[in-house]
Design an enzyme around this catalytic site. Structure first.
Site, PDB file in Angstrom:
ATOM      1  N   GLU A  43      -5.250 -10.907   8.131  1.00  0.00           N
ATOM      2  CA  GLU A  43      -4.373 -12.013   8.027  1.00  0.00           C
ATOM      3  C   GLU A  43      -4.196 -11.871   9.456  1.00  0.00           C
ATOM      4  O   GLU A  43      -3.179 -10.722   9.791  1.00  0.00           O
ATOM      5  CB  GLU A  43      -3.629 -12.079   7.471  1.00  0.00           C
ATOM      6  CG  GLU A  43      -3.240 -13.039   7.259  1.00  0.00           C
ATOM      7  CD  GLU A  43      -1.878 -13.617   5.638  1.00  0.00           C
ATOM      8  OE1 GLU A  43      -2.566 -12.411   4.676  1.00  0.00           O
ATOM      9  OE2 GLU A  43      -1.129 -14.657   6.061  1.00  0.00           O
ATOM     10  N   ARG A 269      -5.366   2.582  -0.478  1.00  0.00           N
ATOM     11  CA  ARG A 269      -4.281   2.490   0.800  1.00  0.00           C
ATOM     12  C   ARG A 269      -3.825   3.459   1.479  1.00  0.00           C
ATOM     13  O   ARG A 269      -3.711   4.895   0.729  1.00  0.00           O
ATOM     14  CB  ARG A 269      -3.127   1.697   0.784  1.00  0.00           C
ATOM     15  CG  ARG A 269      -3.102   0.072  -0.008  1.00  0.00           C
ATOM     16  CD  ARG A 269      -1.596  -0.253  -0.440  1.00  0.00           C
ATOM     17  NE  ARG A 269      -1.094  -0.684   0.879  1.00  0.00           N
ATOM     18  CZ  ARG A 269      -1.123  -2.214   1.849  1.00  0.00           C
ATOM     19  NH1 ARG A 269      -2.541  -2.925   0.486  1.00  0.00           N
ATOM     20  NH2 ARG A 269      -0.699  -2.124   2.956  1.00  0.00           N
ATOM     21  N   LYS A 279       3.123  -5.465   7.346  1.00  0.00           N
ATOM     22  CA  LYS A 279       3.046  -6.378   8.219  1.00  0.00           C
ATOM     23  C   LYS A 279       5.036  -6.739   7.512  1.00  0.00           C
ATOM     24  O   LYS A 279       5.590  -6.758   9.289  1.00  0.00           O
ATOM     25  CB  LYS A 279       2.656  -7.326   8.147  1.00  0.00           C
ATOM     26  CG  LYS A 279       2.003  -6.043   8.902  1.00  0.00           C
ATOM     27  CD  LYS A 279       0.353  -7.713   9.209  1.00  0.00           C
ATOM     28  CE  LYS A 279      -0.208  -7.914   8.113  1.00  0.00           C
ATOM     29  NZ  LYS A 279      -2.030  -8.320   8.144  1.00  0.00           N
TER      30      LYS A 279
HETATM   31  P1  ATP Z   1       0.552  -5.676   5.351  1.00  0.00           P
HETATM   32  O1  ATP Z   1       0.754  -5.730   3.955  1.00  0.00           O
HETATM   33  O2  ATP Z   1       0.467  -5.004   6.112  1.00  0.00           O
HETATM   34  O3  ATP Z   1       0.938  -7.070   5.362  1.00  0.00           O
HETATM   35  P2  ATP Z   1      -1.911  -7.251   4.162  1.00  0.00           P
HETATM   36  O4  ATP Z   1      -3.376  -6.049   3.252  1.00  0.00           O
HETATM   37  O5  ATP Z   1      -1.609  -8.141   3.679  1.00  0.00           O
HETATM   38  O6  ATP Z   1      -1.019  -5.559   4.499  1.00  0.00           O
HETATM   39  P3  ATP Z   1      -4.292  -8.003   5.890  1.00  0.00           P
HETATM   40  O7  ATP Z   1      -4.279  -8.333   6.937  1.00  0.00           O
HETATM   41  O8  ATP Z   1      -4.622  -8.655   4.509  1.00  0.00           O
HETATM   42  O9  ATP Z   1      -3.137  -7.389   4.886  1.00  0.00           O
HETATM   43  O10 ATP Z   1      -5.215  -6.859   5.565  1.00  0.00           O
HETATM   44  C1  ATP Z   1      -6.226  -6.602   6.495  1.00  0.00           C
HETATM   45  C2  ATP Z   1      -7.492  -5.569   5.178  1.00  0.00           C
HETATM   46  O11 ATP Z   1      -6.847  -4.356   5.543  1.00  0.00           O
HETATM   47  C3  ATP Z   1      -7.145  -5.450   4.001  1.00  0.00           C
HETATM   48  O12 ATP Z   1      -9.123  -5.966   3.284  1.00  0.00           O
HETATM   49  C4  ATP Z   1      -6.357  -4.909   3.281  1.00  0.00           C
HETATM   50  O13 ATP Z   1      -7.307  -4.136   2.600  1.00  0.00           O
HETATM   51  C5  ATP Z   1      -6.710  -3.602   4.463  1.00  0.00           C
HETATM   52  N1  ATP Z   1      -5.809  -2.867   4.681  1.00  0.00           N
HETATM   53  C6  ATP Z   1      -4.219  -3.261   4.649  1.00  0.00           C
HETATM   54  N2  ATP Z   1      -3.128  -1.743   4.452  1.00  0.00           N
HETATM   55  C7  ATP Z   1      -3.817  -1.317   4.484  1.00  0.00           C
HETATM   56  C8  ATP Z   1      -3.752   0.238   4.804  1.00  0.00           C
HETATM   57  N3  ATP Z   1      -2.567   0.749   3.940  1.00  0.00           N
HETATM   58  N4  ATP Z   1      -4.676   1.254   4.326  1.00  0.00           N
HETATM   59  C9  ATP Z   1      -5.559   0.527   3.962  1.00  0.00           C
HETATM   60  N5  ATP Z   1      -6.257  -0.447   3.862  1.00  0.00           N
HETATM   61  C10 ATP Z   1      -5.189  -1.142   4.450  1.00  0.00           C
HETATM   62 MG    MG Z   2      -2.961  -9.424   3.027  1.00  0.00          MG
END
Ligand code: ATP
Ligand code: MG
Length: 564
Positions: A43, A269, A279
């Site tokens: 995102e 994760r 984020k």
């Molecule tokens: P955040 O919680 O930091 O905002 P998010 O999951 O909302 O992270 P996205 O941009 O939606 O952020 O994530 C893109 C991809 O990265 C998704 O498939 C998510 O599952 C993966 N991802 C995000 N954080 C992690 C992590 N700590 N370890 C492994 N994969 C991750």
């Molecule tokens: Mg997300």
């Protein structure tokens, strides 16, 4: 060189199949897919962190390993938080990590029209309805994990009425939040996500790509499965928190006319000690100006790590070593640093830099003489060549390398003791000069003209110090980083967590002249001090260096001890 960490910590996914590769290999063996198609779906609401790095390495590597492809898809369904800056930084970061998606770049917003049509289909089938309950009521009617929800009074609206209302939602007839489109599933489901989840909401927000075309936006749980299916994704890999969402993912695809049904697979994760992978939290640090930006070298963002001098190959090696699992855990930050050091040790150019200088005058060395000594650029890699190091009567050494009276086992310089100056002569300290406050300002020494590069006749010289020639020294700024958080695990409170000691700036550091050729992206080992890289804040007058890592590896040692 650092000790190799134990097998438990470095399970190689290449030699032992992880559960995701097991699924993929079984699917391929069963002839389910001609080739695998995966995606990385960020995102664009912030910079990528190393947790995303784990997901990037996993997906792009699967595509490489099984001869498939990996899409980069921006999940841009929430216009309020998304910016062009993030769309650009994310692409930079994925490329920097070493992966390429071209020509498969997609945006969920490209599918807005199709997503709308599928919503119409769900309404036609009696599987979606426009709910005019207030937001609070929607929440209230949803129930709790222990009590079932109640049907909304609007749940039984006719198909015709729902079609009309949904069209009006799109055309802007209603205020933001006045109504939503919901899936009609089961208000008593033990899985709260299946209690008639919201598919569309009204939100007047300018979208980076679709501008003001839309005032209704699809929810992630609705847009994601359809985006996957439209792209022909075979395996939709996400993190564990989406496990509960899987029935909804499947429900959406089972109930629309689309002939692709990707398999959602969840993995744990990445979490690291002394930092945070969220984020939201990182944005707070930026907004509170506790760090200088998303690319501050203390941040766990890929942009921060790049600026800090972490080589992308080291991050890839780390992500491969930790593998993929089904159980959430927290990785030791030291384990990441182990891979950083491994890589930097191979590629870093060696230089001598004195961070906290104290003056040394060599009384028996001629006033105007300068000798140029040869030093390896990198003993790990002779092809990197050598550089010339000037030696003269006035030098600087590290203040901490001198004690007026040597304590036991102090093999550095003290009055009466002899040390070797790296690549040069041995010197003996005769006397210290102090200022009025009693502070040592100068060390008067003598050198042994026969000690250059020689083993000495019976004399044991235990210490070797780094040094710079005063007349040739280049002043630099050194930024010394420590962990972002004070404690291994975040409390969630930004100000309680933030480590105020996470940055120390040293303004008086002096480097040997060969440092003048440094450019952003170069890796250095400042002898006996640590790994450093030039920062983009550098000017020709004042080069700035970030400490990437210390030389000492505490993690590998700890691992070794634990495994004894
Ligand atoms: P955040 O919680 O930091 O905002 P998010 O999951 O909302 O992270 P996205 O941009 O939606 O952020 O994530 C893109 C991809 O990265 C998704 O498939 C998510 O599952 C993966 N991802 C995000 N954080 C992690 C992590 N700590 N370890 C492994 N994969 C991750
Ligand atoms: Mg997300």
């Amino acid at each position: 060189m650092d000790a190799v960490p134990s097998q438990t910590a470095t399970q190689s996914p290449e030699t032992s199949l992880d559960f995701i590769r097991e699924i993929i290999e079984a699917d391929l063996a069963a002839g389910k897919h001609a080739q695998i198609v995966v995606r990385f779906p960020p995102e664009p609401n912030g910079y990528l962190h190393i947790g995303h790095g784990k997901a990037i390495c996993l997906n792009f590597r699967l595509a490489e390993q099984y001869g498939g492809r990996c899409h980069l898809r921006f999940d841009d369904t929430n216009p309020a938080k998304e910016e062009v800056e993030f769309v650009e930084s994310i692409q930079d970061d994925v490329r920097w990590l070493g992966f390429e998606w071209e020509p498969h770049l997609y945006f969920a917003s490209d599918y807005f029209e199709k997503l709308y049509e599928y919503a119409i289909e769900l309404i036609h089938k009696g599987l979606a309805y426009v709910d005019s309950l207030s937001q609070e009521d929607v929440r209230e009617y949803r129930g709790t994990p222990t009590t079932p929800g109640r049907n909304s009074p609007y749940r039984d609206r006719s198909v015709t009425e729902n079609l009309e209302l949904f069209k009006q939602m799109r055309s802007g007839a209603f205020a933001d939040g006045a109504c939503v489109l919901r899936a009609k599933i089961d208000m008593a489901s033990p899985n709260l996500l299946l209690r008639d989840p919201v598919l569309y909401r009204i939100k007047r927000a300018h979208h980076v790509r679709t501008a003001d075309t839309w005032c209704i936006y699809p929810m992630y749980d609705y847009a994601h499965p359809i985006s996957d299916a439209l792209e022909g994704i075979t395996h939709s890999i996400c993190t564990l928190e989406y496990e509960d969402h899987r029935p909804l993912y499947d429900w959406v695809l089972d109930n629309i006319s689309i002939d692709c049904h990707p398999r959602q697979i969840e993995f744990a994760r990445l979490n690291l000690t002394y930092t945070v992978m969220s984020k939201r939290f990182l944005r707070q640090l930026v907004d509170a100006k506790l760090v200088t930006g998303w690319d501050d070298p203390r941040m766990p963002t890929l942009a921060g790590m790049r600026r800090r001098g972490y080589p992308p190959a080291a991050i890839r090696a780390f992500c491969q070593a930790i593998g993929v699992t089904k159980a959430n855990s927290v990785c030791d930050f030291g384990q990441l640093e182990y891979y950083i050091r491994q890589e930097l040790n191979q590629k870093a150019t060696r230089r001598m830099v004195v961070l906290d200088p104290i003056k040394v005058v060599i009384e028996n060395y001629p006033e105007d003489e300068v000798e140029w000594f040869i030093g390896d650029n990198n003993p790990e890699n002779p092809a990197d060549g050598t550089r010339e190091i000037p030696f003269s009567r006035t030098l600087y050494i590290e203040r901490d390398d001198f004690r007026e009276v040597a304590p036991k086992k102090f093999f550095r310089l003290s009055v009466g003791s002899e040390v070797r100056l790296k690549h040069a002569y041995c010197i003996t300290c005769r006397e210290v000069v102090k200022d009025e406050a009693g502070e040592i300002i100068e060390l008067r020494c003598v050198y042994d003209p026969h000690s250059r590069g020689q083993t000495l006749d019976g004399r044991v010289v235990k210490g070797t110090l780094h040094w710079v020639s005063a007349a040739h020294a280049v002043p630099i700024e050194a930024r010394i980083y420590d962990h972002l958080l004070r404690q291994p695990v975040s409390t969630g409170d930004l100000h309680a967590d933030f480590n105020p000691e996470s940055l120390k700036v040293l303004h008086a550091a002096l480097a040997e002249p060969a440092i003048a050729y440094a450019g952003v992206g170069d890796a250095f080992q400042f002898l006996r001090i640590g790994y450093f890289t030039p920062d983009p804040d550098s000017t020709p007058q004042k080069p700035v260096f970030n400490r990437s890592a210390t030389l000492k590896d505490t993690w590998a040692k700890l691992e070794k001890r634990l495994n004894q």
